[in-house]
Structures are given as C-alpha cells and as structure tokens.
Design a protein around this motif. Structure first.
Motif, PDB file in Angstrom:
ATOM      1  N   GLY A 103     -33.136 -66.690   4.864  1.00 35.65           N
ATOM      2  CA  GLY A 103     -33.449 -67.940   5.566  1.00 35.65           C
ATOM      3  C   GLY A 103     -32.246 -68.774   5.940  1.00 35.65           C
ATOM      4  N   LYS A 104     -31.078 -68.145   6.151  1.00 36.17           N
ATOM      5  CA  LYS A 104     -29.890 -68.901   6.524  1.00 36.17           C
ATOM      6  C   LYS A 104     -29.813 -69.063   8.050  1.00 36.17           C
ATOM      7  N   LYS A 105     -29.000 -70.003   8.494  1.00 31.99           N
ATOM      8  CA  LYS A 105     -28.923 -70.331   9.918  1.00 31.99           C
ATOM      9  C   LYS A 105     -28.215 -69.235  10.715  1.00 31.99           C
ATOM     10  N   TYR A 106     -28.648 -69.052  11.947  1.00 29.92           N
ATOM     11  CA  TYR A 106     -27.932 -68.160  12.852  1.00 29.92           C
ATOM     12  C   TYR A 106     -28.202 -68.571  14.296  1.00 29.92           C
ATOM     13  N   ILE A 107     -27.260 -68.245  15.153  1.00 30.73           N
ATOM     14  CA  ILE A 107     -27.413 -68.484  16.592  1.00 30.73           C
ATOM     15  C   ILE A 107     -27.529 -67.136  17.275  1.00 30.73           C
ATOM     16  N   GLY A 108     -28.532 -66.993  18.127  1.00 30.93           N
ATOM     17  CA  GLY A 108     -28.721 -65.778  18.913  1.00 30.93           C
ATOM     18  C   GLY A 108     -28.285 -66.016  20.350  1.00 30.93           C
ATOM     19  N   ILE A 109     -27.357 -65.209  20.811  1.00 31.28           N
ATOM     20  CA  ILE A 109     -26.770 -65.358  22.148  1.00 31.28           C
ATOM     21  C   ILE A 109     -27.219 -64.192  23.029  1.00 31.28           C
ATOM     22  N   GLU A 112     -15.513 -79.265   2.271  1.00 31.80           N
ATOM     23  CA  GLU A 112     -15.231 -77.897   2.731  1.00 31.80           C
ATOM     24  C   GLU A 112     -16.415 -76.988   2.463  1.00 31.80           C
ATOM     25  N   HIS A 113     -17.084 -77.192   1.330  1.00 34.96           N
ATOM     26  CA  HIS A 113     -18.211 -76.348   0.943  1.00 34.96           C
ATOM     27  C   HIS A 113     -19.378 -76.487   1.925  1.00 34.96           C
ATOM     28  N   ALA A 114     -19.557 -77.717   2.465  1.00 31.69           N
ATOM     29  CA  ALA A 114     -20.714 -77.988   3.330  1.00 31.69           C
ATOM     30  C   ALA A 114     -20.482 -77.562   4.776  1.00 31.69           C
ATOM     31  N   LYS A 115     -19.253 -77.329   5.147  1.00 35.06           N
ATOM     32  CA  LYS A 115     -18.956 -77.007   6.547  1.00 35.06           C
ATOM     33  C   LYS A 115     -19.598 -75.691   6.970  1.00 35.06           C
ATOM     34  N   GLN A 116     -20.028 -75.672   8.238  1.00 32.81           N
ATOM     35  CA  GLN A 116     -20.686 -74.476   8.768  1.00 32.81           C
ATOM     36  C   GLN A 116     -19.649 -73.514   9.340  1.00 32.81           C
ATOM     37  N   THR A 117     -19.458 -72.433   8.654  1.00 33.62           N
ATOM     38  CA  THR A 117     -18.530 -71.412   9.119  1.00 33.62           C
ATOM     39  C   THR A 117     -19.303 -70.156   9.488  1.00 33.62           C
ATOM     40  N   MET A 132     -23.041 -71.295   5.379  1.00 40.70           N
ATOM     41  CA  MET A 132     -22.833 -69.966   5.969  1.00 40.70           C
ATOM     42  C   MET A 132     -23.709 -69.838   7.194  1.00 40.70           C
ATOM     43  N   SER A 133     -23.164 -69.289   8.257  1.00 41.62           N
ATOM     44  CA  SER A 133     -23.922 -69.074   9.479  1.00 41.62           C
ATOM     45  C   SER A 133     -23.544 -67.736  10.086  1.00 41.62           C
ATOM     46  N   GLY A 134     -24.407 -67.247  10.959  1.00 45.38           N
ATOM     47  CA  GLY A 134     -24.139 -65.985  11.633  1.00 45.38           C
ATOM     48  C   GLY A 134     -24.355 -66.122  13.128  1.00 45.38           C
ATOM     49  N   ILE A 135     -23.711 -65.269  13.874  1.00 43.26           N
ATOM     50  CA  ILE A 135     -23.915 -65.224  15.324  1.00 43.26           C
ATOM     51  C   ILE A 135     -24.349 -63.824  15.710  1.00 43.26           C
ATOM     52  N   TYR A 136     -25.501 -63.760  16.376  1.00 43.27           N
ATOM     53  CA  TYR A 136     -26.028 -62.491  16.894  1.00 43.27           C
ATOM     54  C   TYR A 136     -25.846 -62.506  18.405  1.00 43.27           C
ATOM     55  N   ILE A 137     -25.308 -61.425  18.952  1.00 41.09           N
ATOM     56  CA  ILE A 137     -25.086 -61.309  20.398  1.00 41.09           C
ATOM     57  C   ILE A 137     -25.893 -60.124  20.923  1.00 41.09           C
ATOM     58  N   HIS A 138     -26.859 -60.416  21.803  1.00 37.97           N
ATOM     59  CA  HIS A 138     -27.726 -59.366  22.336  1.00 37.97           C
ATOM     60  C   HIS A 138     -27.150 -58.826  23.644  1.00 37.97           C
ATOM     61  N   ILE A 139     -26.856 -57.536  23.640  1.00 38.84           N
ATOM     62  CA  ILE A 139     -26.337 -56.861  24.837  1.00 38.84           C
ATOM     63  C   ILE A 139     -27.512 -56.117  25.494  1.00 38.84           C
ATOM     64  N   PRO A 140     -28.014 -56.606  26.629  1.00 42.81           N
ATOM     65  CA  PRO A 140     -29.283 -56.104  27.180  1.00 42.81           C
ATOM     66  C   PRO A 140     -29.151 -54.909  28.123  1.00 42.81           C
ATOM     67  N   PHE A 141     -28.399 -53.889  27.710  1.00 40.81           N
ATOM     68  CA  PHE A 141     -28.236 -52.698  28.549  1.00 40.81           C
ATOM     69  C   PHE A 141     -28.360 -51.426  27.714  1.00 40.81           C
ATOM     70  N   CYS A 142     -28.966 -50.406  28.305  1.00 39.60           N
ATOM     71  CA  CYS A 142     -29.054 -49.075  27.698  1.00 39.60           C
ATOM     72  C   CYS A 142     -28.882 -48.029  28.798  1.00 39.60           C
ATOM     73  N   LYS A 143     -28.337 -46.876  28.423  1.00 36.97           N
ATOM     74  CA  LYS A 143     -28.199 -45.786  29.391  1.00 36.97           C
ATOM     75  C   LYS A 143     -29.556 -45.283  29.852  1.00 36.97           C
TER      76      LYS A 143
END
Length: 386
Positions: A262-268, A55-60, A1-12
C-alpha cells in the motif's frame, strides 16, 4: 518511499492472452518517449518535499519500473533518456531498484551488455514457456531457443533477474510443467513470477476458444500446476512471498512489494495507474489521446477518491495474497471495530475449512487456501457500508 512505474505501450505482436494496453505500430514510438518524459516532469510536484520535513519523512524514489507492453522494444538510448528524466525531476535514493521488462527476442548478447552498462539493475524476462508449441499457442514473438539463449547471456551480466512462466495451458501435463520449472531453475534465476493462463473477454485467446480451435483452460489443471510450482520452488529455497511471486532471500521485487504493502507510486504513460494513499488515478488507454493531452500540457487521467470501504477491500485483496497477510490490529486501528467484527464473522467459515489461519493476530491463507486467495478475498469484502 515511493515508486515510479513507466508504461511503454508498444509490442511487436499481440499475444493471444493479453488484454494490457499496447499498440503493434511503432510509428509514434519516438513521439511517445518524449511525451512520457514530459509527463514525468509534469508530475514531479506529486512527490514534492516540504523543506521543513525530516529526512525520514521525505518522499524519495526507491524503485523505477519500466513495464508494458514491451519496454525492450525501446532503444537503450530511449530507456536511458526516460530514466534520466526521473533523476532530473525527483529525489532518487543512491541504489534504487530499476527494472526493465524484456522479451527474449530483444535480448541479444550485444543488447544485454548495453543494458548492463545503464542504470537498469533488474531484468524481468517474459519467457512464459520453454516449449515451442506453448509459445505458438500464445503467439509469443520468441522461440524456445531464444528463451534459453537470452537467459544464458543475461545471467553473465545481471545478478537480479526474474522470469515469467504461465501454467494451466491447454494440453500441458504435470510432467511438462515440471520440465518448464526445472529449465528455469537450471539458470540459477533468483526470482520467478508465475500466472495461470486466464481467458480475458476481448482477446484472441477467447475467440479461439469460442470457435473451438483451442481447448479452454481447466481450473483443476491450473490448481495442480500451482501445487507443483509451490512445492518445487520452495524445495529450491524460493520464498512464496506473493500469490504469483517467488523470490530467493533478498530478491523480492521491491517495486511490487511496495504496491502490495500500500505504498505510494506514480504511473506514467498511457493506461498507467497511480496511488497516493487516499486516491487512485489512471491515464487514458489511448495512445493518440494521451499524446494530444500531454502536448496541450494536460494530464490525461481520471481520479477516484477512495472511501474507507475501498481502502479496506484493497487491503484485504493485497494482504491475503502476500506472506505479510492481513493484520487484524491494523484493521481495527485504521478502519474501525465494525470492519474488524465483519472480517472476523466472514472469515470464520474459511478458518473452519482450513483455508485461512490466524498467527500473531495476522490473517493468512493456509497452503490449501493459497490458490483460492482471490475468491476468498472477495467474500471478505465489505459491501454497501457507506
């Protein structure tokens, strides 16, 4: 299991207490969206799957989280464009949790309907308070009426909604804090994240306190508010599954839970952090440098390989904050008997003071110890081992 975090660097506008990375100028917003989409593509090899893997080991990708900043300043087309970039470059499960952080002033009925037709299936709404004076003190971009109106509309189109509340605000009585919680509960929201007002060094709030324009938050008031929060939410069937997070059954944040476990994630995006189990990386906190690097096909990040001590300390910090606690068996298996012996020795005084307890060989904070979790964790850190 993996996650993707996307940081949007703008505020009003800049909230007085915030020290996250953002810009109040929207001049480079379109350019930034394209760069973020490009980084999503550039990093797809980090979740690459070996054809020989089961299939179980694949990173989705199971979670996509748009945070910030204020992601709701993006148009629906821009949001859909970024989500599509994830789908075209990664293997995404059939029903991922896709969260958008949003502010009430961006959530008109028309906008909420637009979002409900997208792949977004979870909203995290930055309410902070339902009282006008609190919102003004924090320099929030929305008002109390907008806070209530957006929840009224959002609950018609979204089932999975979280809202943020801040406690420990100078001048906030226990009664006023209870009214904030009661108002939140009246909308039937299944998840609430709540944080103590914290004074960070380089913020407007810090300057206002130093110049005597605003009183400093008091720890004892925040602790009282925290106790009220826990009592009221648990009485309304919320599970206190992480220090600052409360969810009804089946409504825990999957994105945040993965981080705490403690699972994997990518921060964009600018300032975003990533974790792959053995190393941590973070992107530069500068929009111009980030854009230039991406245009040059370079990842604008630094990487730190985590030592066994780093990983132990991180597990202590995240584990103690959650209902899953710190497994003493895992400490011994993953980190060794020296670490387990150290943890047992360091935790004894907290066990004696009824701030921690052990159940099924798992170390957890007691109700009395929950508010003090971060301080307790720092005393359990293993220092200078290597």
């Amino acid at each position: 299991m993996s996650g993707i975090y996307i940081h949007i660097p703008f505020c009003k506008q800049a909230c007085h207490y915030c020290d996250f990375h953002f810009s109040t100028s929207m001049k480079k917003k379109e350019e930034m969206v394209l760069a973020i989409a490009k980084e999503i593509q550039m990093r797809k090899s980090e979740f690459k799957n070996d054809p020989s893997e089961s299939e179980h080991a694949k990173q989705t990708v199971e979670t996509i989280y748009l945070g910030g900043g204020t992601p709701s300043v993006l148009t629906s087309e821009e949001i859909n464009f970024l989500i599509a970039a994830v789908y075209s470059n990664y293997s995404v499960i059939e029903n991922p949790e896709i969260t958008l952080e949003a502010n009430p002033d961006d959530l008109s009925e028309e906008r909420i309907i637009e979002l409900s037709k997208s792949k977004i299936n979870r909203l995290s709404i930055g309410i902070q308070s339902f009282f006008e004076d609190d919102l003004q003190l924090m320099n929030r971009a929305h008002n109390s009426a907008e806070a209530k109106k957006c929840l009224e509309e959002a609950t018609k189109y979204f089932d999975n909604i979280s809202l943020d509340l801040i406690y420990g605000i100078p001048g906030m009585s226990n009664e006023k804090w209870k009214q904030n919680i009661e108002t939140a509960l009246s909308f039937g929201i299944p998840h609430i994240s709540s944080y103590a007002l914290t004074v960070e060094p380089k913020t407007a709030l810090n300057k206002l306190i130093q110049t005597g324009k605003i009183a400093a938050p008091k720890d004892d008031v925040a602790q009282e508010h925290f106790a009220v929060l826990v009592e009221m939410l648990e009485a309304n069937d919320f599970i206190h599954y992480e220090l600052s997070n409360f969810g009804k059954a089946n409504y825990f944040s999957k994105n945040n839970s993965a981080y705490w476990l403690g699972k994997k994630y990518i921060g964009i995006g600018p300032s975003a952090h990533s974790y792959d189990g053995v190393s941590r990386s973070w992107n530069v906190s500068n929009n111009s440098i980030y854009l230039k690097s991406i245009q040059e096909n370079k990842l604008p990040n630094e990487i730190e390989i985590l030592s066994i001590t780093d990983r132990y300390n991180e597990y202590i910090m995240t584990g103690l904050r959650t209902i899953w606690g710190v497994s003493l068996d895992r400490i011994e298996i993953e980190f060794g008997s020296d670490y387990l012996e150290y943890l047992n020795k360091q935790s004894q005084k907290f066990l004696d003071d009824n701030l921690l307890f052990i159940e099924n060989n798992i170390l957890k904070p007691t109700p009395k110890g929950k508010f003090l979790t971060d301080g307790i964790a720092s005393d359990l850190f293993y220092l200078n081992l290597e």
